[in-house]
Design a protein around this motif. Structure first.
Motif, short mmCIF file in Angstrom:
data_model
loop_
_atom_site.label_atom_id
_atom_site.label_comp_id
_atom_site.label_asym_id
_atom_site.label_seq_id
_atom_site.Cartn_x
_atom_site.Cartn_y
_atom_site.Cartn_z
N ILE A 86 0.82 -1.20 0.00
CA ILE A 86 0.00 0.00 0.00
C ILE A 86 0.86 1.25 0.00
O ILE A 86 0.48 2.29 -0.57
CB ILE A 86 -0.98 0.00 1.21
CG1 ILE A 86 -1.98 1.15 1.09
CG2 ILE A 86 -0.21 0.06 2.52
CD1 ILE A 86 -2.84 1.11 -0.13
N TYR A 114 -7.14 0.09 3.23
CA TYR A 114 -6.60 0.55 1.95
C TYR A 114 -7.39 1.72 1.39
O TYR A 114 -6.83 2.70 0.90
CB TYR A 114 -6.60 -0.60 0.95
CG TYR A 114 -5.41 -1.52 1.07
CD1 TYR A 114 -4.49 -1.39 2.11
CD2 TYR A 114 -5.20 -2.54 0.16
CE1 TYR A 114 -3.41 -2.24 2.22
CE2 TYR A 114 -4.12 -3.40 0.26
CZ TYR A 114 -3.23 -3.24 1.29
OH TYR A 114 -2.15 -4.08 1.39
N LEU A 115 -8.71 1.61 1.41
CA LEU A 115 -9.54 2.69 0.87
C LEU A 115 -9.37 3.96 1.69
O LEU A 115 -9.31 5.07 1.12
CB LEU A 115 -11.01 2.26 0.86
CG LEU A 115 -11.39 1.23 -0.22
CD1 LEU A 115 -12.87 0.86 -0.09
CD2 LEU A 115 -11.10 1.78 -1.61
N PHE A 152 -9.14 -1.33 -6.16
CA PHE A 152 -9.07 -1.86 -4.79
C PHE A 152 -10.24 -2.79 -4.49
O PHE A 152 -10.09 -3.82 -3.82
CB PHE A 152 -9.03 -0.71 -3.77
CG PHE A 152 -7.68 -0.09 -3.60
CD1 PHE A 152 -6.63 -0.81 -3.07
CD2 PHE A 152 -7.45 1.21 -4.00
CE1 PHE A 152 -5.37 -0.25 -2.92
CE2 PHE A 152 -6.19 1.79 -3.85
CZ PHE A 152 -5.15 1.06 -3.31
N ALA A 181 0.47 2.21 -4.11
CA ALA A 181 -0.71 3.06 -4.28
C ALA A 181 -0.51 4.07 -5.40
O ALA A 181 -1.42 4.33 -6.20
CB ALA A 181 -1.04 3.77 -2.97
N LEU A 210 -9.29 -4.20 3.14
CA LEU A 210 -9.99 -3.33 2.18
C LEU A 210 -10.32 -1.98 2.82
O LEU A 210 -10.08 -0.93 2.21
CB LEU A 210 -11.27 -4.00 1.69
CG LEU A 210 -12.18 -3.12 0.82
CD1 LEU A 210 -11.46 -2.71 -0.46
CD2 LEU A 210 -13.49 -3.84 0.51
N MET A 263 -2.00 -3.88 -7.51
CA MET A 263 -3.06 -4.17 -6.55
C MET A 263 -2.91 -5.58 -5.98
O MET A 263 -3.05 -5.81 -4.78
CB MET A 263 -4.43 -4.01 -7.21
CG MET A 263 -5.63 -4.41 -6.35
SD MET A 263 -5.94 -6.20 -6.36
CE MET A 263 -6.27 -6.51 -8.08
N SER A 296 -0.36 -5.63 -3.42
CA SER A 296 -0.82 -4.97 -2.19
C SER A 296 -1.65 -5.90 -1.32
O SER A 296 -1.60 -5.83 -0.09
CB SER A 296 -1.65 -3.72 -2.54
OG SER A 296 -0.88 -2.78 -3.25
#
Length: 451
Positions: A28, A246-247, A50, A32, A243, A207, A210
């Motif tokens: 990440i 990450y978001l 993601f 990213a 998730l 991704m 990650s």
């Protein structure tokens, strides 16, 4: 041959922190910006990427819980292949994990820890310095996880909690951020947003990196208390936490520095974010958190890797199995297993250095060899769960059909993304991984004939 005397050291928290701790922490922070680059700075497409990653992992992990709850075989996914496909297939996948998957990802993340160390302490940023520091970390964490099972587990839990601070913090700050985006530093070419068409599919490769690592937690299943209950819980909840984190981080970074700053400065954007939030010392504080996070990933990888040769040796799937399967009563692990894992890692660290020095992989790294192929291997197990549903062993329609079908679709999406990201080398990586699997398959077949 299975070892019935394996003691159960870990609880649900360690299994959960392995999933979250290995996934969250390296990719990440330095992938990213790659995801945003491949999407041309389109934040909405970045969110979609993601979500696709979570889609692949969540349905895949939920599917594997159906196998995890039905076997006590050692070796994680290797044990699932052994129990539900065949011992020869297990040996094939075990060789892939032993010779390619674990060592390539481990050395790349250790190298990343070296990169952030040079940034934090103002050291020379040469590849040799980064690799050298990475080797020190690798040696230390291999030793730690061999000499003290509990300390290795506690380090994993601690680093997982620490790394959440900047990730969630940046997400929360981003919600209320109103200051203008910073100017791009002089000497750095400004890169604006652009339309990339189907090129955004290439973002699926960073991704996948990650999110990679969630399945490694299955290697400690025999050592987890009440594993048939705790491992399915960890494999289900872990990816959802990843998730959400990450978001939060992705949207927070965009809110604080903006798309163009990230596109232009790449990995260095984290430095500006630290300064913007925490002031003059913010860059150092943020880099400290990032380094701890990355070391947590290396620790989780080594924690799983040192057990793999031992698990394969107990099944007589690798050369010198009798020697490698011998467990030291004091450490409760095989010294030969830990040594073998470490030596294989050293070889791959050398190969990684050579490929980076020569630019052989066109900007990629050796970890890309493993990730795409591993998802194709998982798809074989997803299809097996569908078969178990048809046989009436799995009762739930969702668990027996919906989850494995979506997991398989996710694996195919990762394959497509990998080919888009590196069409020259990914096919070669797949063939190389397949050849290693074939070698493992026939090695076990030969051993069976000899017996």
């Amino acid at each position: 041959m299975e070892d019935k005397s394996i003691k159960q050291h870990y609880g649900l928290l360690t299994a959960l922190s392995m999933i979250v701790g290995i996934c969250v922490g390296s990719g990440i922070f330095f992938k990213a910006d790659d995801i945003l680059t491949y999407t041309g700075g389109n934040v909405f497409l970045g969110i979609i990427v993601f979500l696709i990653g979570a889609f692949c992992v969540i349905f895949g992990s939920i599917t594997l819980t159906e196998l995890a709850s039905r076997t006590s075989k050692t070796g994680g996914v290797v044990g699932y292949f052994e129990e539900f496909i065949s011992s020869s297939a297990a040996s094939a996948f075990g060789w892939f994990q032993l010779w390619i998957y674990f060592p390539t990802i481990t050395v790349v993340v250790a190298w990343v820890a070296g990169i952030y160390t040079t940034m934090l302490f103002g050291l020379s940023t040469t590849l040799e310095m980064q690799i050298g520091i990475g080797l020190v970390y690798l040696t230390f964490l291999f030793s730690l996880n061999y000499l003290s099972l509990k300390t290795g587990g506690r380090f994993q839990n601690l680093t997982t909690l620490i790394k959440m601070v900047p990730l969630i913090g940046i997400g929360v700050v981003g919600l209320f951020w109103s200051s203008p985006t910073p100017e791009i530093p002089s000497g750095i070419a400004a890169i604006g947003t652009s339309s990339v068409g189907l090129g955004w599919l290439a973002a699926l490769a960073p991704m996948a990196f990650s999110f990679e690592g969630w399945v490694i937690s299955t290697t400690i299943t025999p050592e987890v208390k009440n594993a048939k209950r705790n491992m399915p819980i960890a494999l289900t909840i872990g990816p959802l936490i990843v998730l959400a984190v990450y978001l939060a981080y992705f949207l927070g970074t965009v809110a604080i520095v903006g798309e163009e700053y990230i596109l232009s400065t790449g990995d260095a954007a984290i430095n500006q974010i630290g300064t913007a939030i925490l002031g003059a010392n913010g860059e150092s504080i943020m880099l400290t958190f990032v380094l701890i996070a990355v070391l947590g990933v290396v620790n989780g990888l080594t924690l799983g890797f040192i057990r793999l040769p031992q698990a394969l040796a107990m099944k007589n799937m690798i050369p010198m199995s009798d020697k490698i399967a011998e467990i030291d009563p004091k450490s409760e692990l095989s010294p030969s297993s830990a040594t073998a894992a470490y030596m294989i890692s050293l070889v791959w660290m050398l190969l990684h250095y050579l490929t980076q020095k020569t630019g052989l992989l066109s900007g990629g790294d050796v970890s890309e060899i493993a990730i795409v192929f591993s998802y194709l291997a998982y798809a074989v197990l997803y299809l097996k769960v569908i078969q178990l549903k048809r046989e009436g062993i799995v009762q739930s329609v969702f668990l027996g059909y919906i989850a494995p079908v979506f997991g398989t679709i996710g694996a195919m999406v990762i394959l497509i993304g990998g080919i888009f990201s590196n069409p020259t080398f990914v096919p070669f990586f797949l063939i190389f991984s397949l050849l290693i699997c074939i070698a493992g398959y026939f090695y076990y077949q030969k051993k069976v004939v000899e017996v």
